[in-house]
Design an enzyme around this catalytic site. Structure first.
Site, PDB file in Angstrom:
ATOM      1  N   LYS A  33      68.194  18.280 -53.174  1.00  0.00           N
ATOM      2  CA  LYS A  33      69.649  18.301 -52.225  1.00  0.00           C
ATOM      3  C   LYS A  33      70.718  18.850 -53.187  1.00  0.00           C
ATOM      4  CE  LYS A  33      69.519  14.811 -49.491  1.00  0.00           C
ATOM      5  NZ  LYS A  33      69.733  13.163 -49.198  1.00  0.00           N
ATOM      6  N   ARG A 103      74.857  10.235 -51.425  1.00  0.00           N
ATOM      7  CA  ARG A 103      73.325  10.594 -50.969  1.00  0.00           C
ATOM      8  C   ARG A 103      72.349  10.746 -52.123  1.00  0.00           C
ATOM      9  NH1 ARG A 103      74.428  16.111 -47.923  1.00  0.00           N
ATOM     10  NH2 ARG A 103      72.468  15.493 -46.900  1.00  0.00           N
ATOM     11  N   GLY A 112      63.707  10.359 -45.667  1.00  0.00           N
ATOM     12  CA  GLY A 112      63.977   8.699 -45.378  1.00  0.00           C
ATOM     13  C   GLY A 112      63.402   8.045 -46.163  1.00  0.00           C
ATOM     14  N   MET A 114      64.870   7.140 -49.194  1.00  0.00           N
ATOM     15  CA  MET A 114      66.191   6.421 -49.826  1.00  0.00           C
ATOM     16  C   MET A 114      67.346   6.609 -49.229  1.00  0.00           C
ATOM     17  SD  MET A 114      65.154   7.247 -53.715  1.00  0.00           S
ATOM     18  CE  MET A 114      65.516   8.893 -53.980  1.00  0.00           C
ATOM     19  N   ARG A 355      66.617  22.831 -47.411  1.00  0.00           N
ATOM     20  CA  ARG A 355      65.340  22.556 -48.149  1.00  0.00           C
ATOM     21  C   ARG A 355      64.206  23.532 -47.546  1.00  0.00           C
ATOM     22  NH1 ARG A 355      64.959  16.414 -46.848  1.00  0.00           N
ATOM     23  NH2 ARG A 355      64.201  16.611 -44.440  1.00  0.00           N
ATOM     24  N   HIS A 473      61.110  10.447 -37.856  1.00  0.00           N
ATOM     25  CA  HIS A 473      60.286  10.112 -38.962  1.00  0.00           C
ATOM     26  C   HIS A 473      58.876  10.477 -38.772  1.00  0.00           C
ATOM     27  CE1 HIS A 473      58.070   7.262 -41.630  1.00  0.00           C
ATOM     28  NE2 HIS A 473      58.884   7.787 -42.664  1.00  0.00           N
ATOM     29  N   ARG A 579      20.111  20.895 -51.310  1.00  0.00           N
ATOM     30  CA  ARG A 579      19.349  19.651 -51.724  1.00  0.00           C
ATOM     31  C   ARG A 579      18.132  19.546 -51.069  1.00  0.00           C
ATOM     32  NH1 ARG A 579      24.539  18.321 -50.432  1.00  0.00           N
ATOM     33  NH2 ARG A 579      25.862  17.354 -51.925  1.00  0.00           N
ATOM     34  N   GLU A 764      24.706  17.485 -65.737  1.00  0.00           N
ATOM     35  CA  GLU A 764      25.312  16.499 -65.225  1.00  0.00           C
ATOM     36  C   GLU A 764      24.939  15.158 -66.288  1.00  0.00           C
ATOM     37  OE1 GLU A 764      23.385  15.595 -61.401  1.00  0.00           O
ATOM     38  OE2 GLU A 764      21.311  16.494 -62.018  1.00  0.00           O
ATOM     39  N   SER A 783      24.875  24.626 -63.593  1.00  0.00           N
ATOM     40  CA  SER A 783      25.404  24.396 -62.514  1.00  0.00           C
ATOM     41  C   SER A 783      26.097  22.844 -62.624  1.00  0.00           C
ATOM     42  CB  SER A 783      24.666  24.124 -61.305  1.00  0.00           C
ATOM     43  OG  SER A 783      25.441  23.747 -59.971  1.00  0.00           O
ATOM     44  N   ASN A 787      29.720  15.050 -60.149  1.00  0.00           N
ATOM     45  CA  ASN A 787      29.624  13.712 -59.532  1.00  0.00           C
ATOM     46  C   ASN A 787      28.883  12.879 -60.617  1.00  0.00           C
ATOM     47  OD1 ASN A 787      30.500  14.981 -57.206  1.00  0.00           O
ATOM     48  ND2 ASN A 787      29.152  14.730 -56.024  1.00  0.00           N
ATOM     49  N   ASP A 788      27.640  13.257 -61.128  1.00  0.00           N
ATOM     50  CA  ASP A 788      27.058  12.356 -61.758  1.00  0.00           C
ATOM     51  C   ASP A 788      27.571  12.600 -63.373  1.00  0.00           C
ATOM     52  OD1 ASP A 788      24.774  10.858 -61.128  1.00  0.00           O
ATOM     53  OD2 ASP A 788      23.831  12.803 -60.590  1.00  0.00           O
ATOM     54  N   CYS A 850      28.765  22.143 -58.511  1.00  0.00           N
ATOM     55  CA  CYS A 850      28.473  21.911 -57.379  1.00  0.00           C
ATOM     56  C   CYS A 850      28.579  20.509 -56.864  1.00  0.00           C
ATOM     57  CB  CYS A 850      26.947  22.290 -57.152  1.00  0.00           C
ATOM     58  SG  CYS A 850      26.016  21.321 -58.253  1.00  0.00           S
ATOM     59  N   TYR A 870      31.555  30.444 -60.560  1.00  0.00           N
ATOM     60  CA  TYR A 870      31.765  30.112 -59.002  1.00  0.00           C
ATOM     61  C   TYR A 870      31.956  28.435 -58.832  1.00  0.00           C
ATOM     62  CZ  TYR A 870      26.804  28.394 -58.975  1.00  0.00           C
ATOM     63  OH  TYR A 870      25.787  27.630 -59.249  1.00  0.00           O
TER      64      TYR A 870
HETATM   65  P1  ADP Z   1      68.326  11.930 -45.850  1.00  0.00           P
HETATM   66  O1  ADP Z   1      67.770  12.411 -47.340  1.00  0.00           O
HETATM   67  O2  ADP Z   1      67.516  10.815 -45.654  1.00  0.00           O
HETATM   68  O3  ADP Z   1      68.179  13.175 -45.140  1.00  0.00           O
HETATM   69  P2  ADP Z   1      70.867  12.467 -46.386  1.00  0.00           P
HETATM   70  O4  ADP Z   1      71.451  12.069 -47.603  1.00  0.00           O
HETATM   71  O5  ADP Z   1      70.770  13.942 -46.027  1.00  0.00           O
HETATM   72  O6  ADP Z   1      69.821  11.623 -46.176  1.00  0.00           O
HETATM   73  O7  ADP Z   1      72.070  12.024 -45.255  1.00  0.00           O
HETATM   74  C1  ADP Z   1      71.724  11.468 -44.171  1.00  0.00           C
HETATM   75  C2  ADP Z   1      72.262  12.001 -42.971  1.00  0.00           C
HETATM   76  O8  ADP Z   1      73.979  11.842 -43.303  1.00  0.00           O
HETATM   77  C3  ADP Z   1      72.227  13.382 -42.596  1.00  0.00           C
HETATM   78  O9  ADP Z   1      72.119  13.584 -41.134  1.00  0.00           O
HETATM   79  C4  ADP Z   1      73.389  14.088 -43.062  1.00  0.00           C
HETATM   80  O10 ADP Z   1      73.545  15.302 -42.429  1.00  0.00           O
HETATM   81  C5  ADP Z   1      74.636  12.856 -42.957  1.00  0.00           C
HETATM   82  N1  ADP Z   1      75.392  13.272 -43.959  1.00  0.00           N
HETATM   83  C6  ADP Z   1      75.196  13.160 -45.338  1.00  0.00           C
HETATM   84  N2  ADP Z   1      76.285  13.562 -45.910  1.00  0.00           N
HETATM   85  C7  ADP Z   1      77.593  13.832 -45.195  1.00  0.00           C
HETATM   86  C8  ADP Z   1      78.787  14.316 -45.160  1.00  0.00           C
HETATM   87  N3  ADP Z   1      79.397  14.403 -46.425  1.00  0.00           N
HETATM   88  N4  ADP Z   1      79.306  14.484 -43.961  1.00  0.00           N
HETATM   89  C9  ADP Z   1      78.698  14.249 -42.809  1.00  0.00           C
HETATM   90  N5  ADP Z   1      77.623  13.846 -42.683  1.00  0.00           N
HETATM   91  C10 ADP Z   1      76.797  13.665 -43.765  1.00  0.00           C
HETATM   92 MG    MG Z   2      69.106  14.847 -45.094  1.00  0.00          MG
HETATM   93 MG    MG Z   3      23.345  14.799 -59.612  1.00  0.00          MG
END
Ligand code: ADP
Ligand code: MG
Ligand code: MG
Length: 901
Positions: A33, A103, A112, A114, A355, A473, A579, A764, A783, A787-788, A850, A870
């Site tokens: 990020k 963030r 989601g 953290m 990303r 999610h 086999r 093996e 070959s 596994n063995d 194999c 191979y």
């Molecule tokens: P995650 O990694 O869970 O997506 P983010 O850090 O991206 O968490 O943030 C969660 C939400 O908060 C996102 O929808 C992001 O757009 C919003 N957000 C984060 N920072 C700001 C900011 N400075 N202004 C407005 N919205 C923000």
């Molecule tokens: Mg985000």
């Molecule tokens: Mg065998």
């Protein structure tokens, strides 16, 4: 002169108009990020300014026993000052306060996993400042109550529920249905109530000093790195070797300032199908997580042009156009699909994140091929773009159209992640895990999933949710795994307590089976028949490119003509393991096989074997025909004989009757064959050593089949493989017998034509690897039966490992199950050694693998490095192996010189 901190020890990286310290390639240090916020700022995209605290600081935090390093907060303070100057706002100010988000963001994206805190910097004073500056008191108090809630939840572990209770009281008091119906004075009251909740549960006042707020928030982000759901996610996703998370502190922009504001998430191309069309969802007058959390149902971005606001009739059109421009800029810059977050504050667009977009297997293939055609990337890059295992999704069965036509469709939700799945309904992650482990096929049915559900999502055949959009999610995680998912099925009412759902007026319980089609969103009654996939279109194109760059050949493990045929359709260049024991089980054959086992003298054994011979010959003919022109490695009988006899009295009586002998005799034979440790017992080539007539029959069948094929102009290329060889004397003898038999058959058949039959061995047993230079004197190929080889090198049984493997993985003694991914440091040494020693006496010794590992991408990369000719894997993994082999070749920068295999 003032001392400057060398950049390597810089702990805080600023991004904004003033300056931008970071770069897009600094993901390890700044997290994905942070690196991308810096990069987007540098290429001139509208990013609210801020700064990133590095992952090294997170590492230091844990090394110091969960303490922020000395002086860090001074540097943070300096960065805040820069931010204040750039924006003309002040932290905690009562006229125009600076607010920030805090963030998380590690080098690998963990959606989601953290916690994010928005609107930080608000206190009793600055909230009035925000109200004044924006002329919107309601908005200011709404922001304040959010931060008291989020800060309490994330930093101080105050359960969100307590805040909900307080909110409900206010809503009742003001007779408000929705959050948005609560008037300003209600929100002011709510802030008081929230502060009381905070105090009640923490014993402290909500901190009024913004810098203190910031310090606590930074620490909380670092702490979240080690919270169980984050640790678990890294385990499931195999994310290792990271320092920790970075912390991004970024000035706030507000998507919740009214009907001319909003927030959204989008992909530059459709992540489900790969279609080159901007794709996403947005909400008007909303902040942050509202879209992802599935609280309100967002609108598709395609409908954005229709969005109008008072005094701003063009707002939707303009923002949409701007977003399309940004799509092109981002794709040109990153040369890959981007997954973005954006916010519109009073008509102005801001970019909050980008990303590389997670995508399904089919989308990955289409996007890679499209981007080559669009000249955004070259073929090699396209080949590297698709994670080999994601091809499994293109090899997934789909519903048989005829069967589907007859099915009852209950409702149609969002096609969140493609595939076809059916299962019995499970209503919680824990239930799904339990029932899946007990062998049931389950569909996880939830209102919406959250990160705590990932275990259950992982074991489920499919996921079905009743709320949440295409970027919820459930949808994001399912797509990442290639798990079939239908989301946002509003027509389904879920009652978790009574474990029932109601849809289309019908009730279903945990005993009922539903089918879901993740490509169309259909939810259907019962289990619908599925059908096999085909290799065509873009998939075939990508495979063609892969073949251009790989040097490893790819063979398949197949025992039947049908499997052999399928594998060839998937591009197999031969059979690496056929086999023969499977051929002894069907119908009449097992009777002859048992007759052979029960026989107590060679003559009787030969009589029984003579009955088996025609079966074997016919099987081999079928396989040679299916593999016309490609080599087929036939392994002679491998399992211990007791596996062919029933162990229970009733079964033994039946066999006795059928063979015309006494039940006692059968029971005696079974007792005699009993071994303490059958996997280390009388099996593999040891059987041939004791009963050379078995070898003789099998080799005869192979050679006769080859001769018959040759007469029919089918090019049979058999390779005879002796299993479980551990010493030179064994293979010398086995080879002698094999050669004698080949010669005898040729003579008997008066065959004078050319018949090249290689004789080789499996490696093996560790001793075979250690003495490979001796063994290679009598073998034309090796070959690796990994596994063995793995079980004998580690000294644990593959069949019993599951009792303790979970502990080994949890305690990180093993990074991965060594039966799934080759243990390169240990077992790998034996492979390397055997190849080198073997080729030291026979430079053209053909080497392959194999074991199950032959279809595992990281093991394939190892095989490439070890110089194998191979890999051989199950038919459905052949495309995966072709792609993995190409990636290994490209990555090691080797020119494609075709070895002979
Ligand atoms: P995650 O990694 O869970 O997506 P983010 O850090 O991206 O968490 O943030 C969660 C939400 O908060 C996102 O929808 C992001 O757009 C919003 N957000 C984060 N920072 C700001 C900011 N400075 N202004 C407005 N919205 C923000
Ligand atoms: Mg985000
Ligand atoms: Mg065998």
């Amino acid at each position: 002169m003032a001392k400057t901190t060398p950049s390597s020890s810089r702990r805080v990286f600023y991004f904004g108009k003033t300056r931008t310290d970071g770069k897009g390639n600094m993901k390890a240090l700044l997290g994905g990020k942070g690196a991308n916020l810096a990069e987007m700022t540098s290429i001139g995209l509208p990013v609210p300014p801020g700064f990133t605290i590095t992952t090294e600081v997170c590492d230091g935090y844990y090394k110091a026993g969960r303490k922020l390093p000395a002086g860090l907060m001074d540097e943070v303070h300096t960065a805040i000052s820069t931010l204040e100057k750039e924006l003309g706002k002040k932290f905690g100010n009562d006229s125009n306060p600076l607010l920030v988000s805090v963030r998380s963001g590690a080098a690998s994206s963990m959606p989601g996993m953290m916690n994010t805190i928005l609107n930080l910097g608000l206190n009793d004073k600055s909230v009035t400042g925000l109200a004044n500056a924006t002329g919107n008191e309601r908005f200011a108090y709404d922001a304040y109550r959010r931060v008291i809630n989020m800060f309490g939840d994330v930093v101080m572990n105050v359960d969100h529920e307590h805040y909900e209770v307080a909110f409900d009281k206010i809503k009742t008091k003001y007779n408000a249905k929705l959050d948005t119906d609560v008037p300003t004075e209600g929100l002011i009251e709510l802030c008081h109530a929230y502060k009381a909740v905070y105090k009640h549960h923490t014993g402290q006042n909500f901190p009024q000093d913004p810098i203190k707020q910031l310090e606590h928030a930074v620490e909380a982000v670092f702490r979240s790195w080690m919270q169980p759901r984050a640790v678990r996610y890294r385990q499931v996703e195999n994310i290792t070797g990271l320092l920790g998370t970075a912390v991004n502190v970024q000035s706030m922009v507000y998507g919740n300032m009214g009907l001319d504001s909003g927030t959204g998430v989008a992909f530059t191309r459709n992540p489900s199908t790969g279609e080159n069309k901007f794709y996403g969802e947005f909400l008007v007058n909303a902040q942050g997580e509202d879209v992802v959390a599935g609280i309100r149902t967002p609108l598709p971005v395609a409908e954005m042009p229709k969005w109008k606001a008072e005094g701003h009739p063009q707002i939707g059109k303009l923002v949409h156009k701007q977003l399309l421009g940004i799509k092109d800029i981002l794709e040109q810059h990153y040369r890959d699909v981007q997954d973005i977050e954006f916010t519109i504050e009073r008509g102005t667009l801001y970019m909050l994140q980008t990303r590389n977009g997670k995508r399904t297997g089919p989308a990955a293939v289409k996007i890679a091929c499209d981007m080559v055609r669009e000249k955004l990337i070259d073929e090699k890059t396209a080949v590297l773009r698709v994670p080999p295992n994601d091809l499994n999704q293109l090899l997934l069965p789909s519903f048989d159209p005829a069967a589907k036509k007859k099915a009852t469709t209950l409702t149609i939700g969002l096609p969140a992640s493609p595939g076809a799945a059916y299962g019995k309904l499970a209503f919680s992650a824990a239930e799904a895990v339990e029932r899946a482990h007990a062998g049931e096929k389950v569909l996880l049915v939830r209102k919406e999933t959250n990160p705590e559900d990932i275990d259950g999502m992982h074991v489920a055949a499919g996921i079905l949710t009743s709320t949440g959009g295409m970027t919820s999610h459930a949808a994001v995680v399912a797509r990442g795994w290639g798990r079939c998912c239908v989301a946002g099925c509003g027509a389904i009412t879920i009652d978790e307590k009574s474990r029932t759902i109601v849809v289309a007026g019908k009730k279903f319980t945990h005993k009922d089976t539903l089918s879901i089609d993740g490509s169309t969103g259909e939810v259907m009654e019962g289990n619908i028949a599925t059908q096999e996939p085909k290799l065509s279109g873009d998939f075939a194109t990508l495979m063609k490119w892969a073949d251009k760059y790989r040097t490893l050949k790819v063979r398949t493990n197949a025992d039947t003509p049908a499997d052999a045929k399928r594998a060839r359709e998937f591009g197999a260049q031969g059979i690496g393991l056929c086999r023969t024991e499977h051929m002894f089980f069907e119908g009449e054959r097992i009777i002859a096989m048992r007759e052979m086992i029960v026989a107590d003298n060679e003559a009787d054994r030969r009589k029984a074997l003579a009955k088996l011979l025609p079966y074997q010959r016919a099987d081999f003919e079928g396989i040679f025909k299916a593999m016309d022109g490609f080599p087929v490695t036939v392994r002679l009988l491998d399992p211990p004989l007791h596996e062919f006899l029933p162990q229970d009295a009733k079964g033994q009586q039946e066999v006795a009757k059928r063979l015309g002998v006494s039940a006692k005799l059968i029971a005696e034979r079974v007792t005699k064959l009993h071994e303490q440790n059958p996997m280390l017992g009388h099996r593999g080539c040891r059987l041939s050593i004791t009963y050379p007539e078995i070898l003789e029959m099998q080799v005869t069948a192979i050679v006769e089949a080859a001769i018959n094929c040759t007469k029919k102009k089918i090019k049979a290329i058999p390779e005879i493989m002796h299993p479980l060889v551990g010493s030179e004397n064994e293979i010398r003898l086995l080879r002698e017998w094999t050669e004698t038999t080949i010669a005898a058959v040729k003579k008997a058949k008066k065959f004078t034509g050319k018949l090249d039959i290689l004789i080789g061995t499996m490696i093996e047993i560790p001793r075979a690897a250690l003495t490979a230079n001796e063994i290679a004197n009598h073998a034309e190929f090796f070959s690796f039966g990994t596994n063995d080889l793995t079980q004998m090198t580690f000294g644990f049984s593959r069949d019993d490992i599951n009792t303790f493997l979970p502990d080994y993985l949890n305690k990180e003694i093993f990074e991965r199950d060594p039966f799934q991914s080759l243990d390169q440091t240990g077992v790998g040494q034996l492979v390397d050694m055997a190849v080198n020693k073997g080729r030291s006496v026979k430079s053209d010794l053909k080497c392959g693998i194999c074991g199950e590992h032959g279809g595992d991408p990281s093991s394939i990369a190892f095989c490439h490095k070890a110089g194998l000719n191979y890999v051989s894997c199950s038919p459905f993994r052949v495309p995966v192996a072709r792609l993995a082999a190409a990636q290994a070749a490209i990555n090691s920068g080797k020119a494609a010189e075709n070895r002979t295999a």
